[in-house]
Scaffold this active site. Sequence first.
Site, PDB file in Angstrom:
ATOM      1  N   ASP A  18       3.003  -0.928   0.689  1.00  0.00           N
ATOM      2  CA  ASP A  18       3.180  -2.140  -0.101  1.00  0.00           C
ATOM      3  C   ASP A  18       2.221  -3.196   0.445  1.00  0.00           C
ATOM      4  OD1 ASP A  18       4.390  -4.307  -1.668  1.00  0.00           O
ATOM      5  OD2 ASP A  18       6.105  -2.974  -1.902  1.00  0.00           O
ATOM      6  N   HIS A  25      -1.478  -3.080  -0.962  1.00  0.00           N
ATOM      7  CA  HIS A  25      -1.681  -3.588  -2.315  1.00  0.00           C
ATOM      8  C   HIS A  25      -2.603  -4.800  -2.359  1.00  0.00           C
ATOM      9  CE1 HIS A  25       2.356  -1.642  -3.750  1.00  0.00           C
ATOM     10  NE2 HIS A  25       1.462  -0.778  -3.353  1.00  0.00           N
TER      11      HIS A  25
END
Length: 874
Positions: A280, A314
Site C-alpha cells: 500500500d 502506491h
Amino acid sequence: MKFAKLFSMLLVYMLLSAMSFQCRAALKAPAEIQPINAPFPMPEMHRPVFQDKQFNILDYDAQPGGEIKNTDAIAKAINACSKAGGGSVVVPAGQWLTGSVHLKSNVNLHILEGGELVFSDDPADYLPVVHTTWEGMECMNYSPLIYAFECENIAITGKGKLTCNQYKWRRWMNRPPAHMQGLKELYEMAAKNVPVKERNMVRDDIHLRPQFIQPNRCKNVLIEDVTIRNSPFWTVHPVLCENVIIRGIDVKCRGRNTDGVDPEFCKNVLIEYCQFDQGDDPIVIKAGRNQDAWRTGKCSENIVIRYCNVILGHNLLAIGSEMSGGVRNVYMHDCNYTPYEGFVRSCVLIKTNHRRGGFVENIYVDNIRFHGSKPAKALLEIDTDVLYQWRDLVPTYETRLTKIGNIRIENVTAGEMEYGLWIRGEKDRPVRDIALKNVKVSKVTKKIKEVKNAENITETNVRFGDTNPASAVTLKFDFGSNDADEGYTPVTPKDIYSAETGFGFLPGTNISSDAFKNNNSPLIDFCTSDKPIMFSTDVPEEGNYRVTVTLGGNKPANMYVKAESRRLMLENVKIAANESKKLTFIVNIRSSRISEGRSVKLKPREKEPTCYHWDNSLTLEFNGENPSVSAVEIEKADNLPTVFLCGDSTVNDQTLEPWTSWGQMLTRFFKPEVAIANYAESGETLRAFKGERRLEKIETQIKPGDYMFIQFAHNDMKRGTPEEIGYQKSLTEFMDVARKHKANPVLVTSMHRRRFDDSGKVIDTMSGFPEAMKQLAKDQGVPLIDLHAMSRKFYEAMGPEPSARAFVDGTHHNAYGAYELARCIVEGIKNEVPQLAIFLVDDLTDFDPANPDPVDDFFMPASLATSEIKPEGS
C-alpha cells in the site's frame, strides 16, 4: 542531470569505504543525525539516551529455534530492564518466536545482527485487548505486535529482523459481512462519542488486524536499522507521539493495507534513510477520522522525510484520508521512487472527503525522482471525495470540508503519467496556492491538467511531456560556460547541485572550468576533474540515443567514456592540450515497464543506486587521465539495428568493480550505427530469464532487422543435463521470439570456467551444454559463436596461474578478461554474422584467442563503485 540521479551518485561515493549490497536497503544512514533545514520551525532531533545496561532474553529463559513462544521471557526482560531504570533488552542471534511485545519507558529493544523476532499469527497471542486505533478511530482491539502506551524514551534498534507470520492475518485481509458490520459499529460509536473503553472490537469475527509497531501517546521514540518483513496491517504507526525518529529501516510488507510508516497525530517526526517495499502507501501522514479526531484536538505537524527509497508502493507521499485533526508542516526531500512492479498512483496524493474537516497546509516536496513501473495517475493528485467502502456503509453525521493550501513541489523528475495535475477541490472550499518549480514529467498520456475548484496555481520551469517537443528530441549541454551557445543548457561546476540547471557533479570531485581557443570546437569552455566525472539526465522515453561528446581541455588527456552501468563506449582517446575531439556513440536506455500492470521482475541489485540501466536516465562516466568535457549532445536514434543480449552474469552489465562482463565491453567495438541492449542478468537460467519477464520485455522492443544473442548454460546446468531440463526446447523459444518479429537469433556457447588439469589443459565443466547448442544451431540453421572453444584457447594461452589475471573468481572476469572475451565475440560476428559485421569499428584488428593481448599492456581505469561480493551465478 536531475537531482535524484546525482543523489544516487553521492550515495555511491559515501558508501565506497563500506559497501555491501547483501541488504536491499539502498541507502546507508550516517552514524550521526544530520542537522535539519526545513522551511518551517523544526527542532533538531536527538536519539533517546539509555543506561548502559543489558538484559539478554536468554537470561530470562528464552528458547531459540522459532518453535517455542518467548512472549513471557521477553516480558520478563523488559520488566527487569524497566525496574533497573532502563537500558537495552537484547535479542541475540537466532530465531525467537513470540506474541505481543509491550515496551516500557527507558527500554531499548535491541535485536542483534543475525537475530530475528518472529511474531506468531495466532490472534490469541495479542490479547488482552489494548487501547489502540483502526483506520483513524480509537478502539479496544488486539495488541499491536510491538506496543507502547504512554511511555517515554523507547527504542527498537539493531541490525536484526522483525518478521510476522502472516498466514492467519492474510485470511483476514478480505472484508466479509461480519468485518463490515464491525466497521459500521465502530464508526457509529466514534460518531456518538462512546467511551473508547466500551469499543471492544475483538468479537463476532470482526477481525480488525493489529498494527505491527505502535507507540501510542509516547515521547522520544527511536526506530532504527531494523529489517521488517510482513505485517498484519499498518507497519510502523506512531499515534499521538512527540519526537519520533525512524531511520535506516528496511521494510517489505505485502498485502492489503500494509502501509509502511503512518505517523498519526504526531509532532516532530524525522523519517530518513529508509527503504520501502509495500502493498500500500509507503509513507502516509494521518490525523484521525471525523469526530474522534475533532475530540482529540491534535494535528500532525513538523514532519521531515529525507533520503528514502521506495521500490514498491502506491505513492511516494500520501496524506489522509484519515486527516480530520489536520496536517501541517511536512517536508519531503531527496527521495527516490522507482517501483519495479505493482500499482502506481501519484507522486503526491492528498485524499479527504466532506466528512473529514481538518486542514492540509505547508506541504513541501523537493528533489524527488519518481519513475514507476507503469504510468502513474498524476504528479500531484488532490481528491476531496475519497470515501472507499464508507460511502454507502454509514451516513454522513456531520459535514466538514477540508482546507487545503500552500503546497510547494520543486526539482522533480517523473516518468510517464496520465495527468500532470489531477485536482478535485470543493466548490465551497477550493484548493489554494500550489507552486511548481523545476518539474519535468517525461510523458502525459491523457491530460496535462484536470483541475476543478483550485486557485492560484503557479509554474516555473515546468514541462509536462510534449509541452516542449523540441527538447524531447534533442538535449544539448555546455560544460563550463555561464553563457552557453544557443540551444545548449549550461552546466557549471560552481555548486554540487544547482536547482536552476538541475545538474551537478560527484561530491568530493575537484572540478574546474576554463577556456581555450580552438576553431575546431563549437564550445571553448570545459570542465575537468581529478576523478571520474559523472553526468546523467533523464530522457523522455526508453530506446536508443545517439550521444555526441566534445572532449578536451588545457591539459593532455587520455580518456575513457562509459555509459549506464560501466558500458565501455570510448577507450584510450588521446587529446593534446588545448585541443578537442568530437566523438559519437549509441546508448540504449530501458525501463522495467512492459505494459499496463506488467513489468520486469527486477532483482535487488538492479534497484541499487549504482545500477543505472533500468532508470529512464542516460548516465555517462568520463574517466582516465585528466578527463575534460566541453559538451554533450543527446538525440533520439530510432530505427537503428539493435543487438539484444540475453544471458547470465558473464554477459550482463555488472555495476561494481572489479566484476566485468563481455557484454559491457562489446559496445566499444561498434560504430554509432548500431545499439547494444544488454538485458542479461546475474544468476539467470533460460527459464528464470523468461519467468522474470525479461524475454517478454525484449519482445516489446525488438523489431525487424534486430539481433538476439543468446548465451545460457552456467546456471542451467545446475538443474540437470541438457536433455533433462529441455535446454534445446528453451533455446528454441527464445529464437522463436526473434523470428516472430523478423529479427535474427544468434546462439553463443558459454565460456569455460577457469579449471585446469595437471598438464595445463582446460577442464570442460559444461556437461554437454555447448554441444547441445551447437547441434541446435546446425539443425535450425542459426548462426553460432563458439565462445566455449575460443575461451579454451584464450585461457590455455595464458596458462593455469597467469590466467588468474583475467578473472575475479573462477567464473567471473575482470576488465581485461571481459575485454578479451568481447574480442572473441567480435571475431565470431565477423565469421558467422557478416551482415552485422559491417557495423564494427574501422580500426578493428584481427584477434586470435590463442594469442591474446598482453595483460601487462592492458589498462582500463576503474569506476568508483566497488564490491567484493560475488555476483549471482557460477
